[in-house]
Scaffold this motif. Structure first.
Motif, mmCIF file in Angstrom:
data_model
loop_
_atom_site.group_PDB
_atom_site.id
_atom_site.type_symbol
_atom_site.label_atom_id
_atom_site.label_comp_id
_atom_site.label_asym_id
_atom_site.label_seq_id
_atom_site.Cartn_x
_atom_site.Cartn_y
_atom_site.Cartn_z
ATOM 1 N N GLY A 1 -10.807 -14.556 4.622
ATOM 2 C CA GLY A 1 -9.836 -15.630 4.597
ATOM 3 C C GLY A 1 -8.670 -15.338 5.506
ATOM 4 N N ASP A 2 -7.890 -16.377 5.809
ATOM 5 C CA ASP A 2 -6.708 -16.188 6.623
ATOM 6 C C ASP A 2 -5.678 -15.412 5.825
ATOM 7 O OD1 ASP A 2 -7.961 -17.720 8.511
ATOM 8 O OD2 ASP A 2 -6.966 -19.582 7.935
ATOM 9 N N SER A 3 -4.807 -14.704 6.538
ATOM 10 C CA SER A 3 -3.815 -13.877 5.867
ATOM 11 C C SER A 3 -2.442 -14.115 6.455
ATOM 12 C CB SER A 3 -4.186 -12.396 6.000
ATOM 13 O OG SER A 3 -3.143 -11.581 5.517
ATOM 14 N N ASP A 4 -1.441 -14.183 5.584
ATOM 15 C CA ASP A 4 -0.061 -14.177 6.026
ATOM 16 C C ASP A 4 0.356 -12.727 6.187
ATOM 17 O OD1 ASP A 4 0.142 -16.964 5.861
ATOM 18 O OD2 ASP A 4 0.600 -16.868 3.732
ATOM 19 N N ALA A 5 -0.085 -12.106 7.285
ATOM 20 C CA ALA A 5 0.170 -10.683 7.479
ATOM 21 C C ALA A 5 1.664 -10.418 7.557
ATOM 22 C CB ALA A 5 -0.521 -10.195 8.743
ATOM 23 N N ALA A 6 2.063 -9.248 7.053
ATOM 24 C CA ALA A 6 3.484 -8.957 6.899
ATOM 25 C C ALA A 6 4.202 -8.722 8.214
ATOM 26 C CB ALA A 6 3.671 -7.737 5.999
ATOM 27 N N THR A 7 3.488 -8.344 9.258
ATOM 28 C CA THR A 7 4.115 -8.170 10.561
ATOM 29 C C THR A 7 4.625 -9.515 11.057
ATOM 30 O OG1 THR A 7 2.308 -6.650 10.929
ATOM 31 C CG2 THR A 7 3.793 -7.015 12.764
ATOM 32 N N THR A 8 5.814 -9.539 11.597
ATOM 33 C CA THR A 8 6.339 -10.791 12.129
ATOM 34 C C THR A 8 6.617 -10.645 13.610
ATOM 35 O OG1 THR A 8 8.619 -10.195 11.602
ATOM 36 C CG2 THR A 8 7.397 -11.442 9.944
ATOM 37 N N ASN B 1 6.287 -1.466 0.320
ATOM 38 C CA ASN B 1 6.519 -0.804 -0.971
ATOM 39 C C ASN B 1 6.733 0.702 -0.798
ATOM 40 O OD1 ASN B 1 6.905 -0.943 -3.752
ATOM 41 N ND2 ASN B 1 4.767 -0.481 -4.203
ATOM 42 N N GLY B 2 7.438 1.055 0.262
ATOM 43 C CA GLY B 2 7.775 2.450 0.495
ATOM 44 C C GLY B 2 6.802 3.217 1.360
ATOM 45 N N ALA B 3 5.694 2.598 1.738
ATOM 46 C CA ALA B 3 4.706 3.297 2.572
ATOM 47 C C ALA B 3 5.164 3.416 4.015
ATOM 48 C CB ALA B 3 3.362 2.570 2.523
ATOM 49 N N ALA B 4 6.110 2.575 4.434
ATOM 50 C CA ALA B 4 6.581 2.591 5.816
ATOM 51 C C ALA B 4 8.062 2.267 5.863
ATOM 52 C CB ALA B 4 5.810 1.571 6.654
ATOM 53 N N LYS B 5 8.674 2.574 7.006
ATOM 54 C CA LYS B 5 10.050 2.193 7.252
ATOM 55 C C LYS B 5 10.053 0.969 8.153
ATOM 56 C CE LYS B 5 14.425 3.821 9.220
ATOM 57 N NZ LYS B 5 15.145 4.935 9.899
ATOM 58 N N GLU B 6 10.596 -0.133 7.664
ATOM 59 C CA GLU B 6 10.598 -1.374 8.449
ATOM 60 C C GLU B 6 11.319 -1.146 9.775
ATOM 61 O OE1 GLU B 6 12.341 -5.876 7.983
ATOM 62 O OE2 GLU B 6 11.323 -4.969 6.244
ATOM 63 N N TYR C 1 4.343 2.592 20.714
ATOM 64 C CA TYR C 1 3.237 3.202 19.960
ATOM 65 C C TYR C 1 3.757 4.326 19.066
ATOM 66 C CZ TYR C 1 -1.006 6.127 19.350
ATOM 67 O OH TYR C 1 -2.021 6.897 18.849
ATOM 68 N N ALA C 2 4.579 5.213 19.627
ATOM 69 C CA ALA C 2 5.142 6.317 18.850
ATOM 70 C C ALA C 2 6.020 5.802 17.716
ATOM 71 C CB ALA C 2 5.939 7.253 19.755
ATOM 72 N N LYS C 3 6.770 4.741 17.976
ATOM 73 C CA LYS C 3 7.631 4.179 16.936
ATOM 74 C C LYS C 3 6.798 3.536 15.826
ATOM 75 C CE LYS C 3 11.532 3.419 20.053
ATOM 76 N NZ LYS C 3 12.377 2.424 20.768
ATOM 77 N N TRP C 4 5.696 2.908 16.194
ATOM 78 C CA TRP C 4 4.771 2.349 15.189
ATOM 79 C C TRP C 4 4.220 3.457 14.299
ATOM 80 C CZ3 TRP C 4 -0.663 3.402 16.038
ATOM 81 C CH2 TRP C 4 -1.491 2.906 15.027
ATOM 82 N N LEU C 5 3.749 4.556 14.911
ATOM 83 C CA LEU C 5 3.219 5.674 14.132
ATOM 84 C C LEU C 5 4.291 6.271 13.220
ATOM 85 C CD1 LEU C 5 1.107 7.573 16.819
ATOM 86 C CD2 LEU C 5 0.202 6.389 14.810
ATOM 87 N N THR C 6 5.495 6.428 13.750
ATOM 88 C CA THR C 6 6.587 6.999 12.963
ATOM 89 C C THR C 6 6.921 6.110 11.772
ATOM 90 O OG1 THR C 6 7.518 8.099 14.899
ATOM 91 C CG2 THR C 6 8.994 7.742 13.046
ATOM 92 N N ALA C 7 6.939 4.802 11.986
ATOM 93 C CA ALA C 7 7.244 3.874 10.889
ATOM 94 C C ALA C 7 6.278 4.034 9.724
ATOM 95 C CB ALA C 7 7.218 2.437 11.404
ATOM 96 N N TRP C 8 5.016 4.352 10.055
ATOM 97 C CA TRP C 8 3.977 4.472 9.028
ATOM 98 C C TRP C 8 3.639 5.923 8.677
ATOM 99 C CZ3 TRP C 8 2.409 0.829 5.857
ATOM 100 C CH2 TRP C 8 2.634 -0.505 6.206
ATOM 101 N N ASN C 9 4.453 6.872 9.143
ATOM 102 C CA ASN C 9 4.235 8.294 8.826
ATOM 103 C C ASN C 9 2.849 8.773 9.266
ATOM 104 O OD1 ASN C 9 6.803 8.643 7.364
ATOM 105 N ND2 ASN C 9 5.864 7.284 5.845
ATOM 106 N N LEU C 10 2.433 8.352 10.453
ATOM 107 C CA LEU C 10 1.114 8.696 10.970
ATOM 108 C C LEU C 10 1.191 9.433 12.304
ATOM 109 C CD1 LEU C 10 -0.821 5.354 10.222
ATOM 110 C CD2 LEU C 10 -1.012 7.524 8.986
ATOM 111 N N THR C 11 2.279 10.120 12.555
ATOM 112 C CA THR C 11 2.451 10.756 13.859
ATOM 113 C C THR C 11 1.388 11.808 14.148
ATOM 114 O OG1 THR C 11 4.043 12.288 12.839
ATOM 115 C CG2 THR C 11 4.932 10.339 13.942
ATOM 116 N N SER C 12 0.822 12.415 13.112
ATOM 117 C CA SER C 12 -0.216 13.426 13.344
ATOM 118 C C SER C 12 -1.518 12.819 13.849
ATOM 119 C CB SER C 12 -0.492 14.215 12.063
ATOM 120 O OG SER C 12 -0.982 13.373 11.037
ATOM 121 N N ASP C 13 -1.640 11.496 13.778
ATOM 122 C CA ASP C 13 -2.845 10.805 14.228
ATOM 123 C C ASP C 13 -2.743 10.318 15.672
ATOM 124 O OD1 ASP C 13 -3.812 11.183 11.715
ATOM 125 O OD2 ASP C 13 -3.767 9.095 11.104
ATOM 126 N N ALA C 14 -1.671 10.660 16.361
ATOM 127 C CA ALA C 14 -1.421 10.120 17.701
ATOM 128 C C ALA C 14 -2.457 10.594 18.721
ATOM 129 C CB ALA C 14 -0.035 10.530 18.174
#
Length: 339
Positions: A32-39, A53-58, A310-323
């Protein structure tokens, strides 16, 4: 190495046999279509990490269309003006990659956030559709989805039907109860006598079933169990019905932090590359083979890498080790025989 009939293989056969019927109903039961949270703002601002819900920094990122890259798009995509993004996050999803946001209805997660950043570079309006994991690929096959951004591993088997633009390292992890002494050191023999849960139709299932087959040849047993969603998996782990859960490192690492203050805290018990013992696994944007999308997608991702978004996206989601240092078109993936 001889091939084994797996639950994933059976699911693929069932999916193929029912694809016509599924598509006839517009995938209503499983997508189904989604109102994805990214704007995406009118001034080219893409906000990531919303409703997490705390998983990322907006974080708000400035991203504009790059004409030299959008010019590479297939004519049909340019004419439509939109990028239809598939997310295999039904029914429940799993943070931080893809899950229902804090408003209890909106899709959020690192994967859809990157997809919208890429769409902005391509000058396209992002349209997100949610599916179950298996039906995400039916959506790509049918043309209802242009590209999947859903923690999809680059494998040589999948290259028979799809083309890839890599964007993140793919590492897999075992999660156990904190009180468990068991660890995985990369040797499949450590799994003898264990009961492990894994997601059906996933790359990690293929790897686990290969190990199961090897153990059977040695007269040893590995029991593999499947559950409908992550909540059911963790109930089984907490109750002792399974010894471990084998899944994507970002999901499991996040869950460990969330379980820390509960009566059943967990820990990571060992890691393995999603491309096997000798190759670093890669997660990739996935389009239908021959679609002509892999190169513009890869170039858009490389633009985000070069400009720092890209680096800022990873940092927002605490995924920098996956770069990764660059996006590649159809890089080597998990071998067909997982040798």
């Amino acid at each position: 190495m001889p091939r084994h009939f797996t639950r994933r293989s059976l699911i693929r056969g069932i999916t193929a046999a029912t694809a016509v019927a599924t598509l006839a109903t517009g995938l209503a039961a499983c997508g189904g279509d989604s109102d994805a949270a990214t704007t995406t703002g009118t001034a080219g601002t893409v906000t990531v990490g919303r409703l997490s819900n705390g998983a990322a920094k907006e974080t708000s990122l400035k991203v504009s269309e790059v004409k030299s890259i959008s010019a590479e798009l297939p004519a049909s995509i340019k004419k439509s003006g939109k990028l239809v993004i598939g997310s295999g996050t039904l029914p429940a999803g799993a943070p931080p990659l893809g899950f229902t946001g804090s408003d209890q209805k909106t899709l959020t997660g690192s994967e859809v956030d990157l997809a919208r950043l890429v769409a902005a570079v391509l000058g396209l309006e992002p349209e997100v559709k949610r599916f179950t994991w298996e039906n995400l690929f039916v959506g790509i096959d049918s043309g209802k989805v242009d590209v999947g951004f859903s923690n999809i591993t680059d494998t040589e088997e999948r290259k028979q039907k799809y083309e890839f633009a890599s964007y993140r390292k793919d590492d897999l992890t075992f999660e156990t109860l904190k009180k468990s002494p068991w660890t995985f050191d990369g040797d499949y023999r450590a799994l003898a006598g264990k009961t492990v849960s894994v997601g059906a139709g996933t790359n990690q299932e293929r790897i686990l079933l290969e190990w199961k087959g090897k153990l059977e040849k040695e007269g040893k047993k590995l029991t593999v169990k499947y559950f409908q969603d992550s909540n059911s998996t963790y109930l089984a782990l907490n109750s002792g019905k399974i010894d471990a859960y084998f899944g994507p490192s970002p999901n499991l690492a996040y869950h460990v932090t969330q379980s820390a203050g509960t009566p059943s805290p967990t820990r990571l018990a060992g890691q393995f590359s999603g491309a096997g013992a000798t190759l670093q696994g890669l997660i990739a944007a996935t389009a239908k083979k021959g679609s002509g999308l892999a190169k513009p997608l890869s170039d858009a991702i490389n633009h985000l890498i070069d400009t720092g978004q890209y680096a800022k996206w990873l940092t927002a989601w605490n995924l920098t080790s996956d770069a990764v240092t660059k996006s590649e078109v159809n890089p080597p993936g998990l071998p067909l025989d997982n040798a």
